[in-house]
Scaffold this motif. Structure first.
Motif: not given
Length: 319
Positions: A295-313
């Motif tokens: 819910g909007p005011h309940g416990d929240a968990a988040t994960l950040q995902l980033l794109g690699p600048r160079i594929s495979g590196n």
């Protein structure tokens, strides 16, 4: 010594009406079209509950996407499953039989089917995955929690690879639990993500789809924006657990998968991760924030995902 990040190298979906990960973020959604139902037949699917069959199909596709069909068996590969309803159908069938026939009516061959870890067990057996094996049933944040656990197992050196699955089945037992009528919409599907250590991905020259970034737990969605440092950036995206209420604003665009799929419970965090990987593949920027909350005011968990600048590196300290 800097913590080396986990990376994502493969994704898989088993959701009726969704052909590819791109369909998760299509607007308007194209579910329920001519796409054929998921094929859950085959020898490896026999005598298994629906959640296990959905999970097996999603994992099969994720391992193929990561080019790990057989190589996962030769590494230390963890299996982490998130499901709040799981194998409820098997458990209910057993309890009904006990009520009707006492324990004399049970077969010992069926007992593994009622284990709370049955789904993860079937995945490990099918793909010969010899690493830590566990199931999370943690309510609304369960999907993101599963990704946390996989990341911890990899960074702690307990696994080279982790297969993370979020799955919820549409069965009569789940419908009774939720109070859904026969025609009501109940999410039915699975999503799988293959995570690896950066070193292992480099060793096998895998294509890196995303880098796992920062993560945070807070007591509300509003606090989350400050906690994870969300700031306006090109092509950034926040995958929210529900439509944001008027008192919560975000400096970046948001997307709510539940508006497309309904309440996917323990599968949501992994579905968000699959959607994020597809988005990063089209932009190779970001970051993407995947969030689950009660819910909007309940416990929240988040994960950040980033794109690699160079594929495979991937860049370890990319923020």
């Amino acid at each position: 010594m800097k913590r080396q990040p986990s990376v994502v190298t493969g994704v898989g979906l088993a959701v009726n009406g969704l052909a590819t990960a791109a369909d998760l973020l299509c607007d308007p959604p194209e579910r329920g079209g001519a796409e054929a139902p998921i094929d859950l037949s085959g020898r490896e699917m026999r005598h298994k509950d629906r959640a296990s069959r959905l999970a097996l199909r999603a994992v099969e596709r994720a391992l193929a996407d990561a080019d790990l069909d057989s190589a996962a068996a030769n590494a230390t590969t963890a299996t982490v499953v998130s499901s709040n309803y799981g194998n409820l159908d098997s458990v209910c069938e057993f309890t009904d039989r006990i009520a009707e026939e006492t324990t004399a009516g049970l077969s010992p061959l069926g007992l593994p089917h009622v284990s709370s870890n049955a789904i993860a067990g079937w995945i490990a057996i099918r793909h010969r995955l010899r690493g830590p094996n566990l199931t999370l049933c943690n309510g609304s944040t369960s999907g993101i929690d599963a990704l946390y656990w996989a990341d911890d197992l990899i960074t702690a050196g307990r696994a080279d690879i982790a297969v993370v699955v979020g799955v919820e089945p549409d069965t009569p037992q789940v419908r009774r639990l939720l109070g859904a009528d026969q025609d009501g919409a109940v999410f039915d599907g699975a999503a799988a993500v293959v995570m690896e250590s950066n070193a292992h991905a480099e060793y096998r020259r895998a294509t890196v789809r995303a880098v796992v970034g920062s993560r945070s737990r807070t007591t509300s969605l509003g606090h989350l924006i400050a906690a994870i440092g969300v700031a306006a950036r090109p092509r950034a995206l926040w995958l929210t657990p529900t439509a944001l209420p008027p008192d919560i604003t975000s400096p970046i665009p948001t997307a709510d998968l539940t508006g497309r799929l309904g309440d996917s419970s323990g599968a949501l965090g992994v579905l968000q991760c699959v959607a994020a990987i597809d988005y990063l593949g089209t932009a190779d920027t970001g970051p993407i924030y995947a969030t689950c909350a009660s819910g909007p005011h309940g416990d929240a968990a988040t994960l950040q995902l980033l794109g690699p600048r160079i594929s495979g590196n991937p860049t370890p300290d990319q923020e």
